[in-house]
Design a protein around this motif. Structure first.
Motif, mmCIF file in Angstrom:
data_model
loop_
_atom_site.group_PDB
_atom_site.id
_atom_site.type_symbol
_atom_site.label_atom_id
_atom_site.label_comp_id
_atom_site.label_asym_id
_atom_site.label_seq_id
_atom_site.Cartn_x
_atom_site.Cartn_y
_atom_site.Cartn_z
ATOM 1 N N GLU A 90 -17.643 17.101 -21.226
ATOM 2 C CA GLU A 90 -17.593 15.928 -22.095
ATOM 3 C C GLU A 90 -16.191 15.713 -22.642
ATOM 4 O O GLU A 90 -15.588 16.629 -23.210
ATOM 5 C CB GLU A 90 -18.579 16.069 -23.249
ATOM 6 C CG GLU A 90 -20.018 15.786 -22.879
ATOM 7 C CD GLU A 90 -20.888 15.552 -24.103
ATOM 8 O OE1 GLU A 90 -21.738 14.661 -24.068
ATOM 9 O OE2 GLU A 90 -20.712 16.295 -25.091
ATOM 10 N N ARG B 5 -17.430 10.660 -32.624
ATOM 11 C CA ARG B 5 -17.723 11.615 -31.556
ATOM 12 C C ARG B 5 -18.856 11.144 -30.641
ATOM 13 O O ARG B 5 -19.101 11.749 -29.597
ATOM 14 C CB ARG B 5 -18.067 12.979 -32.165
ATOM 15 C CG ARG B 5 -16.894 13.666 -32.831
ATOM 16 C CD ARG B 5 -17.331 14.899 -33.579
ATOM 17 N NE ARG B 5 -18.193 14.556 -34.709
ATOM 18 C CZ ARG B 5 -18.795 15.457 -35.491
ATOM 19 N NH1 ARG B 5 -18.631 16.746 -35.254
ATOM 20 N NH2 ARG B 5 -19.553 15.062 -36.507
ATOM 21 N N ASN C 183 -11.065 18.483 -27.801
ATOM 22 C CA ASN C 183 -12.122 17.478 -27.692
ATOM 23 C C ASN C 183 -12.830 17.500 -26.342
ATOM 24 O O ASN C 183 -13.572 16.575 -26.009
ATOM 25 C CB ASN C 183 -11.549 16.081 -27.919
ATOM 26 C CG ASN C 183 -11.078 15.886 -29.350
ATOM 27 O OD1 ASN C 183 -11.470 16.612 -30.251
ATOM 28 N ND2 ASN C 183 -10.224 14.904 -29.563
ATOM 29 N N VAL D 86 -14.691 13.902 -25.462
ATOM 30 C CA VAL D 86 -15.193 13.322 -26.709
ATOM 31 C C VAL D 86 -14.057 12.678 -27.489
ATOM 32 O O VAL D 86 -13.004 13.289 -27.700
ATOM 33 C CB VAL D 86 -15.880 14.410 -27.573
ATOM 34 C CG1 VAL D 86 -16.449 13.798 -28.842
ATOM 35 C CG2 VAL D 86 -16.971 15.110 -26.777
ATOM 36 N N GLU D 87 -14.306 11.450 -27.917
ATOM 37 C CA GLU D 87 -13.324 10.725 -28.722
ATOM 38 C C GLU D 87 -13.465 11.150 -30.185
ATOM 39 O O GLU D 87 -14.329 10.655 -30.900
ATOM 40 C CB GLU D 87 -13.548 9.220 -28.594
ATOM 41 C CG GLU D 87 -13.357 8.680 -27.194
ATOM 42 C CD GLU D 87 -11.884 8.557 -26.824
ATOM 43 O OE1 GLU D 87 -11.239 7.582 -27.214
ATOM 44 O OE2 GLU D 87 -11.392 9.477 -26.145
ATOM 45 N N THR E 67 -18.949 11.592 -20.009
ATOM 46 C CA THR E 67 -19.526 12.861 -19.559
ATOM 47 C C THR E 67 -19.484 12.954 -18.039
ATOM 48 O O THR E 67 -19.898 12.025 -17.353
ATOM 49 C CB THR E 67 -20.980 12.998 -20.040
ATOM 50 O OG1 THR E 67 -21.017 12.939 -21.467
ATOM 51 C CG2 THR E 67 -21.576 14.313 -19.582
ATOM 52 N N ARG F 262 -17.764 8.896 -25.863
ATOM 53 C CA ARG F 262 -17.419 9.975 -24.946
ATOM 54 C C ARG F 262 -17.703 9.559 -23.515
ATOM 55 O O ARG F 262 -18.477 8.639 -23.269
ATOM 56 C CB ARG F 262 -18.213 11.245 -25.283
ATOM 57 C CG ARG F 262 -19.716 11.083 -25.048
ATOM 58 C CD ARG F 262 -20.524 12.082 -25.851
ATOM 59 N NE ARG F 262 -21.940 12.085 -25.475
ATOM 60 C CZ ARG F 262 -22.816 11.198 -25.910
ATOM 61 N NH1 ARG F 262 -22.457 10.240 -26.730
ATOM 62 N NH2 ARG F 262 -24.093 11.278 -25.522
#
Length: 309
Positions: free
Chosen positions: A145, A248, A132, A147-148, A253, A251
């Motif tokens: 990033e 998604r 991720n 990302v969840e 960054t 997140r």
């Protein structure tokens, strides 16, 4: 008429310039010439001794002066001429060379991060999270990033508490970022799901998660002055605009902008979408407001209709 009387002939003199004649034109030309000379003298008086010497040399021998003009001397030709074009082209070439060097340095940082992530794939604690993390070289700089996605994620549901596995992974990357010495900007994002009735919304959540990542990076050795901004965008910059509820979109960054892009990236705020009173941006991230006590206990916050965050 009597015979023998004398004949008298009268001649009238006619002027071609009318009543005033052309004398005013001569006076006006003298006035304009005097004014031009006056401003020329004032311009020369405002110059330094070296510049006056350059002007004198040019008028004494224009051709010889241009051949022997010293490097760095002021350009006194009417429009800059060929020499100005050469200087402009040289400056552009130097700037491009510096940009290419910086791009190679940023690419090396990217390769180092990918090497660490590749090595971590053998660690059962963080191998799932590595999938991720997206490390991308963009026109603005290097973008990392977190990302969840579905399943294992970086943060606990609905709050800014970083999971132990995610903290371990960020601490692996932090030394590389610190070693690069590059300025960083940390942005927090959420999806379009909303909190209800808590007085705590997506702006707070995205900002708190960005700050949480910054704190872990600091623990990993990143100097405080290396992070130039921590920003909250809530759901105003969805990663998947066509799917605003996609997990998604949640997140954090970390951007390492190129030097030529640093100011524009920091100022890149969607003012037409964000209410200024809601935007969370800290120009000096080490000075941030304290959160209410109910959010600093370390316990999971109750979430209403917001299980996806």
């Amino acid at each position: 008429m009597n015979e023998g009387a004398p004949i008298i002939i009268k001649k009238k003199k006619v002027s071609g310039h009318g009543h005033h004649g052309g004398a005013w034109k001569v006076a006006y030309a003298d006035f304009v010439t005097a004014m031009m000379a006056f401003f020329l003298v004032m311009w020369i008086m405002g110059m330094s001794a070296d510049q006056r010497q350059q002007v004198q040399g040019y008028f004494n021998d224009p051709q010889g002066f241009m051949k022997s003009v010293p490097k760095g001397a002021p350009n006194i030709t009417p429009s800059g001429g060929h020499r100005a074009s050469q200087l402009s082209a040289s400056a552009a070439a130097t700037r491009r060379k510096e940009e290419e060097q910086e791009e190679r340095e940023v690419e090396q940082v990217r390769e180092n991060i990918k090497a660490v992530l590749s090595k971590g794939a053998n660690d059962a604690d963080i191998s799932v999270l590595i999938k991720n993390i997206e490390v991308t070289l963009t026109t603005e700089g290097l973008e990392i990033e977190f990302v969840e996605g579905k399943g294992m994620v970086f943060f606990e549901v609905g709050c800014a508490n970083i999971r132990p596995q995610a903290k371990k992974l960020i601490l692996e990357i932090a030394p590389l970022l610190a070693k690069s010495g590059r300025i960083m900007i940390i942005d927090g994002h959420t999806d379009a799901r909303n909190y209800t009735g808590l007085g705590y919304d997506n702006w707070d959540l995205s900002g708190d998660r960005a700050l949480a990542v910054r704190r872990v990076l600091r623990q990993g050795g990143v100097p405080a002055n290396q992070v130039s901004a921590v920003r909250a965008f809530a759901d105003t910059r969805l990663k998947f605009p066509d799917a605003p509820l996609d997990s998604r979109n949640r997140r954090v960054t970390v951007m390492l902008p190129f030097k030529r892009m640093q100011q524009s990236v920091v100022n890149d705020i969607p003012h037409d979408q964000i209410d200024p009173k809601d935007q969370a941006i800290f120009a000096k991230p080490e000075i941030v407001p304290e959160k209410p006590a109910k959010f600093t206990t370390g316990q999971k916050q109750p979430v209403e209709n917001h299980s996806g965050h």
